[in-house]
Write an enzyme that holds these catalytic residues in place. Structure first.
Site, PDB file in Angstrom:
ATOM      1  N   GLU A  69       0.920  -1.280  -0.068  1.00 33.90           N
ATOM      2  CA  GLU A  69       0.028  -0.138   0.132  1.00 33.90           C
ATOM      3  C   GLU A  69       0.856   1.217  -0.083  1.00 33.90           C
ATOM      4  O   GLU A  69       0.443   2.326  -0.451  1.00 33.90           O
ATOM      5  CB  GLU A  69      -0.925  -0.102   1.141  1.00 33.90           C
ATOM      6  CG  GLU A  69      -2.279  -0.684   1.144  1.00 33.90           C
ATOM      7  CD  GLU A  69      -3.331  -0.390   1.986  1.00 33.90           C
ATOM      8  OE1 GLU A  69      -4.430  -0.814   1.845  1.00 33.90           O
ATOM      9  OE2 GLU A  69      -3.060   0.368   2.987  1.00 33.90           O
TER      10      GLU A  69
ATOM     11  N   LYS B 258     -13.519  -0.174  -3.430  1.00 34.72           N
ATOM     12  CA  LYS B 258     -14.584   0.351  -2.549  1.00 34.72           C
ATOM     13  C   LYS B 258     -15.654   1.362  -3.317  1.00 34.72           C
ATOM     14  O   LYS B 258     -17.011   1.275  -2.954  1.00 34.72           O
ATOM     15  CB  LYS B 258     -13.956   1.181  -1.475  1.00 34.72           C
ATOM     16  CG  LYS B 258     -13.081   0.473  -0.338  1.00 34.72           C
ATOM     17  CD  LYS B 258     -12.737   1.525   0.635  1.00 34.72           C
ATOM     18  CE  LYS B 258     -11.748   0.883   1.655  1.00 34.72           C
ATOM     19  NZ  LYS B 258     -11.383   1.823   2.642  1.00 34.72           N
TER      20      LYS B 258
ATOM     21  N   HIS C 280       9.815 -25.859   1.425  1.00 33.86           N
ATOM     22  CA  HIS C 280       9.292 -27.147   0.855  1.00 33.86           C
ATOM     23  C   HIS C 280       8.351 -26.772  -0.368  1.00 33.86           C
ATOM     24  O   HIS C 280       7.606 -27.563  -0.825  1.00 33.86           O
ATOM     25  CB  HIS C 280       8.540 -28.042   1.845  1.00 33.86           C
ATOM     26  CG  HIS C 280       9.600 -28.608   2.640  1.00 33.86           C
ATOM     27  ND1 HIS C 280      10.390 -29.965   2.509  1.00 33.86           N
ATOM     28  CD2 HIS C 280       9.945 -28.225   3.906  1.00 33.86           C
ATOM     29  CE1 HIS C 280      11.034 -30.115   3.532  1.00 33.86           C
ATOM     30  NE2 HIS C 280      11.207 -29.248   4.463  1.00 33.86           N
TER      31      HIS C 280
END
Length: 490
Positions: free
Chosen positions: A305, A457, A349
């Site tokens: 951000e 938004k 892994h």
């Protein structure tokens, strides 16, 4: 401050080669830019009006008034000992900051065992996703009379947190009755917003209803753990003063201009150079500690951000010797590195395969703990692992990871904490905040806004017919419809 060490040997060319590593000459050549950014950043930080205007007030959070901190500590202790459960509602930093604190500073399996949490409240995090299943299941299991609710939202309008709070409020009201508001604390803007308005309305009916704490002006969500996260720390029994002490010590280290004495500046400078000159656009965060798993998630929000920006900033001088920033829309830059949260040894892994043999476009940051509060030893007669402590094996795995990356010419660095404690965790968070902010300075972007987050938004608000949507936003959405052709749906 030897409790936190930053080892960047494996970012350097003498270990990973000149094509992929940074040279001392690179660092020296960057120093005039670093010095200029330092002076600019310091000038802004010393101007209270600029700190608030530009969302730099997070710099001052570790130095908050002791009386205020003590009051929050007492309030949290009261809640933590009185209620069986605390339901914490928030998203972004209002969720990730708290979750990272709990995993780092509370015992593993904190919620499962009463003795581990010293008879304090269980903590449940909601309001960070619109998936209905977890909330529905949780509310069926909890007793509202034994549950306290904290809701964290600056405006009170963020869709995820607002929707969950609306549901939880009705659940609490139905289960507790008329005085349900005494089991709610809102952490919100001190003056404005729908949540603040509700607090004032409810307190007018009953002063014990909807108690509140302020989100301080000039502090963005992802930089606000030392503000909005304090009540949560107090509820789970963490000494806030110790967290602040570690952050203050790191703040003093990070105030120095010389990058060879300032670990945050060095971290920012190395990754800035690795990204722009060596093509390392992906930031792998890999703590070798289960307790720091959510801190890695928090860092990913912080970096993404803060520096993932379409436009550079344009600085406008103001009469108070301060300044204002605006996006320079004339020249898109699409700046920023892409963060990925992993952990050792689990992800050795999986993603480590790509780190070592995939595209050489990554820089890996490892975090190791020198001394663990608890340890486990492999029994005797178990072959080459016999009588090895898990802490030894984990340290060796981190060393082996650094070797594997370095031998494959993959830049990496290591942050070592002497132990995982409130002091070191507070210092670690401040280190990453300063490093990220300074990387924004080097890139000349606004590290403290998030216009890209607002786009989704706004679309949701538009589709939900939220009142007072600016006409400009509505027009932008209508102008860019997403096409859907049935031929491309299988």
């Amino acid at each position: 401050m030897n409790d936190i060490k930053f080892d960047f040997n494996n970012m350097m060319s003498f270990n990973v080669g000149g094509r992929d590593g940074v040279t001392e000459y690179d660092l020296r050549r960057l120093m005039p830019r670093v010095n200029k950014c330092h002076r600019h950043f310091r000038r802004l930080s010393e101007n209270p009006a600029s700190r608030v205007r530009l969302s730099l007030e997070w710099l001052m959070l570790p130095f908050q008034d002791k009386k205020t901190v003590e009051e929050i500590q007492r309030l949290g202790d009261e809640i933590g000992r009185q209620y069986e459960n605390v339901l914490s509602l928030g998203i972004g930093g209002s969720y990730l900051g708290l979750k990272s604190a709990q995993e780092a500073l509370c015992a593993p399996y904190y919620n499962e065992f009463l003795q581990l949490r010293q008879k304090r409240s269980r903590i449940y995090f909601e309001g960070n996703n619109l998936d209905p299943t977890p909330l529905a299941v949780l509310l069926r299991q909890l007793d509202p009379k034994k549950t306290f609710v904290t809701v964290i939202s600056k405006s009170g309008e963020t869709t995820e947190t607002k929707a969950v709070f609306d549901v939880v409020e009705e659940w609490l009201k139905a289960g507790v009755g008329a005085h349900y508001g005494r089991q709610i604390i809102a952490i919100t803007d001190p003056k404005s917003g729908t949540l603040r308005k509700k607090v004032l309305e409810e307190q007018a009916k009953d002063p014990s209803n909807f108690r509140s704490l302020p989100l301080l002006p000039g502090v963005g969500g992802r930089f606000s753990e030392f503000n909005m996260g304090l009540l949560h720390l107090a509820i789970v029994g963490v000494d806030i003063a110790e967290v602040f002490s570690g952050a203050q010590a790191m703040a003093r280290r990070c105030s120095l201009e010389d990058i060879f004495k300032n670990p945050a500046y060095m971290y920012a400078s190395l990754h800035h150079l690795a990204h722009l000159r060596k093509g390392k656009s992906i930031a792998i965060m890999m703590p070798f500690s289960e307790g720091l798993k959510s801190t890695a998630d928090w860092y990913c929000q912080l970096l993404a951000e803060s520096i993932g920006k379409k436009y550079p900033r344009r600085i406008k001088a103001l009469g108070d010797s301060g300044e204002a920033w605006e996006a320079d829309t004339r020249r898109p830059v699409h700046a920023g590195r892409t963060p990925v949260a992993t952990r050792g040894t689990t992800d050795l892994h999986s993603i480590q395969q790509n780190n070592v043999e995939g595209p050489n476009d990554k820089a890996v940051t490892m975090i190791r703990i020198a001394s663990f509060a608890d340890d486990v030893t492999v029994p005797a007669d178990k072959g080459f692992l016999s009588q090895k402590r898990f802490s030894e094996l984990l340290a060796l795995a981190q060393e082996a990871t650094a070797w594997a990356l370095t031998s494959a010419k993959r830049p990496n660095c290591t942050i070592t904490l002497s132990q995982l404690s409130p002091w070191t965790w507070g210092g670690l968070l401040y280190f990453f905040e300063m490093a990220t902010a300074f990387e924004g300075e080097l890139l000349n972007v606004n590290a403290f806004d998030q216009p890209g987050v607002e786009s989704y938004k706004n679309y949701m608000y538009y589709k939900l017919r939220k009142p007072d949507i600016p006409e400009k936003i509505a027009q932008e959405i209508e102008k860019h419809p997403v096409k859907s052709d049935v031929r491309f749906i299988l």
